[in-house]
Design a protein around this motif. Structure first.
Motif, PDB file in Angstrom:
ATOM      1  N   ARG A  18       0.832  -1.201   0.000  1.00 47.77           N
ATOM      2  CA  ARG A  18       0.000   0.000   0.000  1.00 47.77           C
ATOM      3  C   ARG A  18       0.876   1.265   0.000  1.00 47.77           C
ATOM      4  O   ARG A  18       0.599   2.226  -0.710  1.00 47.77           O
ATOM      5  N   THR A  19       1.946   1.251   0.781  1.00 47.58           N
ATOM      6  CA  THR A  19       2.838   2.408   0.850  1.00 47.58           C
ATOM      7  C   THR A  19       3.548   2.618  -0.479  1.00 47.58           C
ATOM      8  O   THR A  19       3.757   3.766  -0.900  1.00 47.58           O
ATOM      9  N   PHE A  80      16.103  -2.836   2.821  1.00 47.87           N
ATOM     10  CA  PHE A  80      15.371  -3.335   3.980  1.00 47.87           C
ATOM     11  C   PHE A  80      14.234  -2.396   4.361  1.00 47.87           C
ATOM     12  O   PHE A  80      14.383  -1.179   4.292  1.00 47.87           O
ATOM     13  N   VAL A  81      13.104  -2.984   4.756  1.00 44.07           N
ATOM     14  CA  VAL A  81      11.994  -2.277   5.370  1.00 44.07           C
ATOM     15  C   VAL A  81      11.767  -3.029   6.674  1.00 44.07           C
ATOM     16  O   VAL A  81      11.257  -4.144   6.675  1.00 44.07           O
ATOM     17  N   PHE A 106       7.081   3.998   8.645  1.00 45.53           N
ATOM     18  CA  PHE A 106       7.585   4.680   7.458  1.00 45.53           C
ATOM     19  C   PHE A 106       6.465   5.433   6.769  1.00 45.53           C
ATOM     20  O   PHE A 106       5.298   5.239   7.063  1.00 45.53           O
ATOM     21  N   THR A 107       6.854   6.316   5.861  1.00 47.89           N
ATOM     22  CA  THR A 107       5.895   7.141   5.135  1.00 47.89           C
ATOM     23  C   THR A 107       6.075   6.913   3.636  1.00 47.89           C
ATOM     24  O   THR A 107       7.142   6.435   3.200  1.00 47.89           O
ATOM     25  N   PRO A 108       5.080   7.265   2.843  1.00 50.86           N
ATOM     26  CA  PRO A 108       5.270   7.202   1.391  1.00 50.86           C
ATOM     27  C   PRO A 108       6.462   8.052   0.941  1.00 50.86           C
ATOM     28  O   PRO A 108       7.192   7.665   0.031  1.00 50.86           O
ATOM     29  N   GLU A 113      11.857   8.571  -1.393  1.00 51.60           N
ATOM     30  CA  GLU A 113      13.234   9.026  -1.264  1.00 51.60           C
ATOM     31  C   GLU A 113      14.230   7.877  -1.466  1.00 51.60           C
ATOM     32  O   GLU A 113      15.255   8.036  -2.124  1.00 51.60           O
ATOM     33  N   ALA A 114      13.915   6.706  -0.910  1.00 49.13           N
ATOM     34  CA  ALA A 114      14.804   5.546  -1.032  1.00 49.13           C
ATOM     35  C   ALA A 114      14.711   4.885  -2.410  1.00 49.13           C
ATOM     36  O   ALA A 114      15.705   4.424  -2.954  1.00 49.13           O
TER      37      ALA A 114
END
Length: 121
Positions: A18-19, A80-81, A106-108, A113-114
């Motif tokens: 979803r993110t 990694f998340v 974490f955010t969208p 950014e990553a």
């Protein structure tokens, strides 16, 4: 583009997916693995363009998954998340060949950014 999401929690895999969509990466095919061992098999059979992996998983951890990929010669972009983002973990991830470590929550925007350097090249 194909993205592999490896996490032992089905709910967390859904949150990551979803993110990804919220961050603007909705047009990509997503495949899922429940642990690093399954992820390793899927990298070999599905050839994803990016791997997003949790760190702590049964059967094979994320760092072991990354190590197995690199020792097999795979150069697939890997990040990694994970719920832990200590300096030591970040150093181990980078030393192992991970491109990034996104810590939960974490955010969208953190995803974009990553992932932008990897996916928008």
């Amino acid at each position: 583009m194909k993205i592999l999401v490896a996490d032992d929690s089905r709910v967390m895999r859904q949150i990551v997916i979803r993110t990804l969509r919220q961050a603007g990466y909705s047009g990509h095919e997503v495949i899922e693995a429940e642990n690093g061992k399954e992820g390793l098999d899927l990298v070999r059979s599905e050839a994803p363009d990016l791997v997003l992996s949790d760190w702590n998983m049964p059967e094979m951890t994320g760092i072991d998954f990354l190590s197995a990929l690199r020792s097999s010669g795979s150069t697939v972009p890997f990040g990694f998340v994970t719920s832990e983002g200590s300096a030591d973990m970040r150093a181990r991830a980078e030393a192992g060949g991970a491109l990034f470590l996104i810590a939960k929550p974490f955010t969208p925007e953190a995803f974009d950014e990553a992932l932008a350097p990897v996916l928008k090249g």
